[in-house]
Design a protein around this motif. Structure first.
Motif, PDB file in Angstrom:
ATOM      1  N   ALA A   5     -15.515   4.954  22.873  1.00  0.00           N
ATOM      2  CA  ALA A   5     -15.349   3.664  23.545  1.00  0.00           C
ATOM      3  C   ALA A   5     -14.188   2.907  22.906  1.00  0.00           C
ATOM      4  O   ALA A   5     -13.948   3.032  21.709  1.00  0.00           O
ATOM      5  CB  ALA A   5     -16.631   2.847  23.432  1.00  0.00           C
ATOM      6  N   THR A   6     -13.453   2.143  23.716  1.00  0.00           N
ATOM      7  CA  THR A   6     -12.304   1.413  23.191  1.00  0.00           C
ATOM      8  C   THR A   6     -12.398  -0.069  23.533  1.00  0.00           C
ATOM      9  O   THR A   6     -13.074  -0.465  24.484  1.00  0.00           O
ATOM     10  CB  THR A   6     -10.975   1.948  23.754  1.00  0.00           C
ATOM     11  N   VAL A   7     -11.694  -0.860  22.741  1.00  0.00           N
ATOM     12  CA  VAL A   7     -11.556  -2.292  22.977  1.00  0.00           C
ATOM     13  C   VAL A   7     -10.154  -2.679  22.504  1.00  0.00           C
ATOM     14  O   VAL A   7      -9.661  -2.111  21.530  1.00  0.00           O
ATOM     15  CB  VAL A   7     -12.661  -3.083  22.239  1.00  0.00           C
ATOM     16  N   PRO A   8      -9.462  -3.581  23.226  1.00  0.00           N
ATOM     17  CA  PRO A   8      -8.124  -3.979  22.792  1.00  0.00           C
ATOM     18  C   PRO A   8      -8.151  -4.635  21.414  1.00  0.00           C
ATOM     19  O   PRO A   8      -9.039  -5.427  21.116  1.00  0.00           O
ATOM     20  CB  PRO A   8      -7.669  -4.978  23.852  1.00  0.00           C
ATOM     21  N   ARG A   9      -7.181  -4.281  20.592  1.00  0.00           N
ATOM     22  CA  ARG A   9      -7.073  -4.862  19.256  1.00  0.00           C
ATOM     23  C   ARG A   9      -6.426  -6.246  19.385  1.00  0.00           C
ATOM     24  O   ARG A   9      -5.436  -6.412  20.076  1.00  0.00           O
ATOM     25  CB  ARG A   9      -6.206  -3.983  18.368  1.00  0.00           C
ATOM     26  N   PRO A  10      -6.981  -7.269  18.736  1.00  0.00           N
ATOM     27  CA  PRO A  10      -6.351  -8.594  18.757  1.00  0.00           C
ATOM     28  C   PRO A  10      -4.962  -8.560  18.127  1.00  0.00           C
ATOM     29  O   PRO A  10      -4.671  -7.735  17.270  1.00  0.00           O
ATOM     30  CB  PRO A  10      -7.298  -9.453  17.923  1.00  0.00           C
ATOM     31  N   ALA A  11      -4.122  -9.469  18.566  1.00  0.00           N
ATOM     32  CA  ALA A  11      -2.772  -9.579  18.008  1.00  0.00           C
ATOM     33  C   ALA A  11      -2.857 -10.027  16.551  1.00  0.00           C
ATOM     34  O   ALA A  11      -3.834 -10.666  16.143  1.00  0.00           O
ATOM     35  CB  ALA A  11      -1.963 -10.580  18.815  1.00  0.00           C
ATOM     36  N   PRO A  12      -1.863  -9.697  15.744  1.00  0.00           N
ATOM     37  CA  PRO A  12      -1.871 -10.130  14.342  1.00  0.00           C
ATOM     38  C   PRO A  12      -2.003 -11.651  14.234  1.00  0.00           C
ATOM     39  O   PRO A  12      -1.384 -12.401  14.983  1.00  0.00           O
ATOM     40  CB  PRO A  12      -0.510  -9.671  13.819  1.00  0.00           C
ATOM     41  N   GLY A  13      -2.851 -12.077  13.318  1.00  0.00           N
ATOM     42  CA  GLY A  13      -3.061 -13.502  13.093  1.00  0.00           C
ATOM     43  C   GLY A  13      -4.164 -14.119  13.927  1.00  0.00           C
ATOM     44  O   GLY A  13      -4.508 -15.284  13.724  1.00  0.00           O
ATOM     45  N   GLN A  14      -4.748 -13.382  14.861  1.00  0.00           N
ATOM     46  CA  GLN A  14      -5.825 -13.915  15.687  1.00  0.00           C
ATOM     47  C   GLN A  14      -7.175 -13.529  15.092  1.00  0.00           C
ATOM     48  O   GLN A  14      -7.930 -12.746  15.652  1.00  0.00           O
ATOM     49  CB  GLN A  14      -5.694 -13.414  17.115  1.00  0.00           C
ATOM     50  N   TYR A  15      -7.488 -14.119  13.951  1.00  0.00           N
ATOM     51  CA  TYR A  15      -8.682 -13.744  13.201  1.00  0.00           C
ATOM     52  C   TYR A  15      -9.970 -14.089  13.941  1.00  0.00           C
ATOM     53  O   TYR A  15     -10.970 -13.391  13.808  1.00  0.00           O
ATOM     54  CB  TYR A  15      -8.663 -14.392  11.822  1.00  0.00           C
ATOM     55  N   GLU A  16      -9.960 -15.148  14.743  1.00  0.00           N
ATOM     56  CA  GLU A  16     -11.172 -15.518  15.470  1.00  0.00           C
ATOM     57  C   GLU A  16     -11.544 -14.453  16.493  1.00  0.00           C
ATOM     58  O   GLU A  16     -12.715 -14.249  16.779  1.00  0.00           O
ATOM     59  CB  GLU A  16     -11.027 -16.890  16.137  1.00  0.00           C
ATOM     60  N   LYS A  17     -10.555 -13.720  17.014  1.00  0.00           N
ATOM     61  CA  LYS A  17     -10.870 -12.638  17.954  1.00  0.00           C
ATOM     62  C   LYS A  17     -11.480 -11.449  17.224  1.00  0.00           C
ATOM     63  O   LYS A  17     -12.340 -10.765  17.766  1.00  0.00           O
ATOM     64  CB  LYS A  17      -9.631 -12.236  18.733  1.00  0.00           C
ATOM     65  N   TYR A  18     -11.045 -11.183  15.977  1.00  0.00           N
ATOM     66  CA  TYR A  18     -11.699 -10.146  15.180  1.00  0.00           C
ATOM     67  C   TYR A  18     -13.139 -10.547  14.881  1.00  0.00           C
ATOM     68  O   TYR A  18     -14.042  -9.721  14.897  1.00  0.00           O
ATOM     69  CB  TYR A  18     -10.946  -9.901  13.876  1.00  0.00           C
ATOM     70  N   GLU A  19     -13.350 -11.827  14.613  1.00  0.00           N
ATOM     71  CA  GLU A  19     -14.711 -12.306  14.362  1.00  0.00           C
ATOM     72  C   GLU A  19     -15.590 -12.123  15.598  1.00  0.00           C
ATOM     73  O   GLU A  19     -16.759 -11.752  15.477  1.00  0.00           O
ATOM     74  CB  GLU A  19     -14.684 -13.769  13.946  1.00  0.00           C
ATOM     75  N   SER A  20     -15.032 -12.350  16.790  1.00  0.00           N
ATOM     76  CA  SER A  20     -15.832 -12.170  17.999  1.00  0.00           C
ATOM     77  C   SER A  20     -16.155 -10.686  18.229  1.00  0.00           C
ATOM     78  O   SER A  20     -17.242 -10.360  18.698  1.00  0.00           O
ATOM     79  CB  SER A  20     -15.135 -12.771  19.220  1.00  0.00           C
ATOM     80  N   LEU A  21     -15.216  -9.789  17.895  1.00  0.00           N
ATOM     81  CA  LEU A  21     -15.518  -8.356  17.981  1.00  0.00           C
ATOM     82  C   LEU A  21     -16.648  -7.990  17.025  1.00  0.00           C
ATOM     83  O   LEU A  21     -17.557  -7.233  17.369  1.00  0.00           O
ATOM     84  CB  LEU A  21     -14.285  -7.518  17.655  1.00  0.00           C
ATOM     85  N   HIS A  22     -16.604  -8.532  15.826  1.00  0.00           N
ATOM     86  CA  HIS A  22     -17.652  -8.268  14.835  1.00  0.00           C
ATOM     87  C   HIS A  22     -18.985  -8.822  15.327  1.00  0.00           C
ATOM     88  O   HIS A  22     -20.027  -8.178  15.196  1.00  0.00           O
ATOM     89  CB  HIS A  22     -17.269  -8.874  13.486  1.00  0.00           C
ATOM     90  N   ASP A  23     -18.965 -10.024  15.901  1.00  0.00           N
ATOM     91  CA  ASP A  23     -20.197 -10.618  16.444  1.00  0.00           C
ATOM     92  C   ASP A  23     -20.752  -9.795  17.601  1.00  0.00           C
ATOM     93  O   ASP A  23     -21.965  -9.759  17.803  1.00  0.00           O
ATOM     94  CB  ASP A  23     -19.936 -12.044  16.913  1.00  0.00           C
ATOM     95  N   ASP A  24     -19.877  -9.133  18.357  1.00  0.00           N
ATOM     96  CA  ASP A  24     -20.318  -8.280  19.472  1.00  0.00           C
ATOM     97  C   ASP A  24     -20.873  -6.941  19.003  1.00  0.00           C
ATOM     98  O   ASP A  24     -21.400  -6.182  19.811  1.00  0.00           O
ATOM     99  CB  ASP A  24     -19.166  -8.030  20.441  1.00  0.00           C
ATOM    100  N   GLY A  25     -20.719  -6.606  17.724  1.00  0.00           N
ATOM    101  CA  GLY A  25     -21.292  -5.370  17.197  1.00  0.00           C
ATOM    102  C   GLY A  25     -20.290  -4.315  16.792  1.00  0.00           C
ATOM    103  O   GLY A  25     -20.682  -3.238  16.344  1.00  0.00           O
ATOM    104  N   VAL A  47     -12.193   3.795  10.173  1.00  0.00           N
ATOM    105  CA  VAL A  47     -13.311   4.397  10.872  1.00  0.00           C
ATOM    106  C   VAL A  47     -13.979   3.250  11.625  1.00  0.00           C
ATOM    107  O   VAL A  47     -14.293   2.220  11.050  1.00  0.00           O
ATOM    108  CB  VAL A  47     -14.292   5.065   9.881  1.00  0.00           C
ATOM    109  N   VAL A  48     -14.173   3.447  12.939  1.00  0.00           N
ATOM    110  CA  VAL A  48     -14.644   2.367  13.811  1.00  0.00           C
ATOM    111  C   VAL A  48     -15.927   2.799  14.506  1.00  0.00           C
ATOM    112  O   VAL A  48     -16.082   3.952  14.878  1.00  0.00           O
ATOM    113  CB  VAL A  48     -13.566   2.026  14.868  1.00  0.00           C
ATOM    114  N   SER A  49     -16.859   1.849  14.695  1.00  0.00           N
ATOM    115  CA  SER A  49     -18.060   2.118  15.493  1.00  0.00           C
ATOM    116  C   SER A  49     -18.258   0.983  16.491  1.00  0.00           C
ATOM    117  O   SER A  49     -17.977  -0.178  16.209  1.00  0.00           O
ATOM    118  CB  SER A  49     -19.299   2.285  14.615  1.00  0.00           C
ATOM    119  N   CYS A  50     -18.749   1.347  17.679  1.00  0.00           N
ATOM    120  CA  CYS A  50     -19.002   0.360  18.743  1.00  0.00           C
ATOM    121  C   CYS A  50     -20.435  -0.148  18.628  1.00  0.00           C
ATOM    122  O   CYS A  50     -21.222   0.352  17.833  1.00  0.00           O
ATOM    123  CB  CYS A  50     -18.732   1.017  20.099  1.00  0.00           C
ATOM    124  N   PRO A  51     -20.795  -1.141  19.436  1.00  0.00           N
ATOM    125  CA  PRO A  51     -22.158  -1.685  19.363  1.00  0.00           C
ATOM    126  C   PRO A  51     -23.249  -0.679  19.715  1.00  0.00           C
ATOM    127  O   PRO A  51     -24.393  -0.837  19.288  1.00  0.00           O
ATOM    128  CB  PRO A  51     -22.131  -2.822  20.396  1.00  0.00           C
TER     129      PRO A  51
END
Length: 67
Positions: free
Chosen positions: A17-37, A57-61
């Motif tokens: 499974a894939t998800v778009p990577r946030p642009a550099p410096g958009q830390y709140e979007k990384y936090e939302s990915l983490h909150d999504d699992g 190494v990446v894992s999806c929800p």
């Protein structure tokens, strides 16, 4: 296959499974990915230069977490 730190998407290493990577410096979007699992960590099989991993190494929800 582990995700390289410059890839435009994060890809789950178990199911692909894939998800778009946030642009550099958009830390709140990384936090939302983490909150999504989504979870990621430096590739333990890699011996990085200066202790900065080049692949992750990446894992999806839906898959067991890598952390």
């Amino acid at each position: 296959m582990p995700t390289h730190y410059t890839d435009p998407h994060l890809a789950c290493d178990r199911c692909g499974a894939t998800v778009p990577r946030p642009a550099p410096g958009q830390y709140e979007k990384y936090e939302s990915l983490h909150d999504d699992g989504w979870r990621w960590r430096g590739n333990p099989a890699e011996r990085p230069l200066r202790f900065v991993p080049q692949t992750y190494v990446v894992s999806c929800p839906d898959c067991p977490p890598v952390i």
